[in-house]
Design a protein around this motif. Structure first.
Motif, mmCIF file in Angstrom:
data_model
loop_
_atom_site.group_PDB
_atom_site.id
_atom_site.type_symbol
_atom_site.label_atom_id
_atom_site.label_comp_id
_atom_site.label_asym_id
_atom_site.label_seq_id
_atom_site.Cartn_x
_atom_site.Cartn_y
_atom_site.Cartn_z
ATOM 1 N N THR A 1 9.061 21.194 93.301
ATOM 2 C CA THR A 1 10.497 20.910 93.373
ATOM 3 C C THR A 1 10.947 19.896 92.328
ATOM 4 O OG1 THR A 1 10.079 19.233 95.065
ATOM 5 C CG2 THR A 1 10.661 21.454 95.835
ATOM 6 N N ASP A 2 10.144 19.650 91.321
ATOM 7 C CA ASP A 2 10.511 18.725 90.254
ATOM 8 C C ASP A 2 10.165 19.391 88.925
ATOM 9 O OD1 ASP A 2 10.984 15.654 89.379
ATOM 10 O OD2 ASP A 2 9.310 16.493 88.245
ATOM 11 N N HIS A 3 11.133 19.465 88.025
ATOM 12 C CA HIS A 3 10.978 20.161 86.744
ATOM 13 C C HIS A 3 9.722 19.725 86.000
ATOM 14 C CE1 HIS A 3 11.715 20.449 82.354
ATOM 15 N NE2 HIS A 3 12.254 21.630 82.654
ATOM 16 N N ASP A 4 9.570 18.412 85.757
ATOM 17 C CA ASP A 4 8.435 17.939 84.957
ATOM 18 C C ASP A 4 7.115 18.126 85.699
ATOM 19 O OD1 ASP A 4 10.224 17.300 82.984
ATOM 20 O OD2 ASP A 4 10.257 15.149 83.448
ATOM 21 N N ARG A 5 7.139 17.911 87.012
ATOM 22 C CA ARG A 5 5.893 18.089 87.778
ATOM 23 C C ARG A 5 5.478 19.557 87.807
ATOM 24 N NH1 ARG A 5 4.568 13.948 92.449
ATOM 25 N NH2 ARG A 5 4.950 12.052 91.277
ATOM 26 N N TRP A 6 6.441 20.472 87.982
ATOM 27 C CA TRP A 6 6.109 21.909 87.965
ATOM 28 C C TRP A 6 5.430 22.249 86.639
ATOM 29 C CZ3 TRP A 6 8.243 26.152 91.246
ATOM 30 C CH2 TRP A 6 7.882 27.424 90.776
ATOM 31 N N TYR B 1 15.497 30.227 88.793
ATOM 32 C CA TYR B 1 14.598 29.584 87.841
ATOM 33 C C TYR B 1 14.179 30.602 86.790
ATOM 34 C CZ TYR B 1 10.576 31.973 89.836
ATOM 35 O OH TYR B 1 9.711 32.947 90.246
ATOM 36 N N PHE C 1 16.262 23.811 92.258
ATOM 37 C CA PHE C 1 15.377 23.731 93.425
ATOM 38 C C PHE C 1 16.175 23.639 94.719
ATOM 39 C CE2 PHE C 1 12.816 21.808 89.953
ATOM 40 C CZ PHE C 1 11.767 22.695 89.956
ATOM 41 N N SER D 1 6.138 18.015 95.910
ATOM 42 C CA SER D 1 6.931 17.570 94.759
ATOM 43 C C SER D 1 6.590 18.348 93.490
ATOM 44 C CB SER D 1 6.742 16.069 94.526
ATOM 45 O OG SER D 1 5.460 15.776 93.996
#
Length: 156
Positions: free
Chosen positions: A28-33, A51, A45, A25
């Protein structure tokens, strides 16, 4: 040239105290990246999705996702739009595989197609730095602010 290019590879492994799905995750997640690498960015993603992300200061990376296979594998092209690192966007490829290790994950990152041994050394340092941050974040910790701010007086 093909032989030289195949030698210009960086491989990094990390044991992460989180499940493969949890680690996946963070790719594949904006805030987590952005919680482990980068200050801002736009991400699509999905295979073929583009990107662009500001990693530090003026260092902006860009590429496309080639494979998104939860929770085992993600592949994306990599390069720099700005920041002085001579790797053009889309010119190299990063493959991340996640293998279960009990309740944890063995992450293996392989970055191929880098143009030179110097580029390999720089990217190896970068991936070690950022995967350390990812390992802390994925297990629920806070790696703190990214202290990698480029020093304009430093050359390489």
């Amino acid at each position: 040239m093909g032989d030289a290019a195949s030698r210009n590879t960086v491989a990094v492994e990390r044991h992460i105290a989180a499940s493969p799905a949890a680690v996946f995750s963070f790719f594949t997640d904006h805030d987590r990246w952005l919680s482990w690498m980068g200050t801002e960015g736009t991400f699509a993603f999905e295979p073929g999705g583009a990107y662009r992300t500001t990693v530090t200061g003026e260092h902006r990376a860009a590429g496309r996702f080639l494979a998104v296979e939860p929770p085992r594998r993600i592949v994306f092209t990599w390069g720099w739009e700005s920041g002085g690192t001579p790797v053009a966007p889309g010119s190299s490829t990063v493959e991340v595989t996640l293998e279960p290790d009990g309740e944890d994950t063995l992450l293996r990152l392989v970055h191929t197609g880098l143009p030179s041994p110097d580029a390999c050394a720089g990217h190896a340092g970068g991936w070690h730095h950022y995967l350390d941050r990812l390992a802390v974040r994925a297990r629920g910790g806070d790696p703190g602010p990214d202290r990698w701010t480029p020093d304009p007086g430093e050359h390489g």
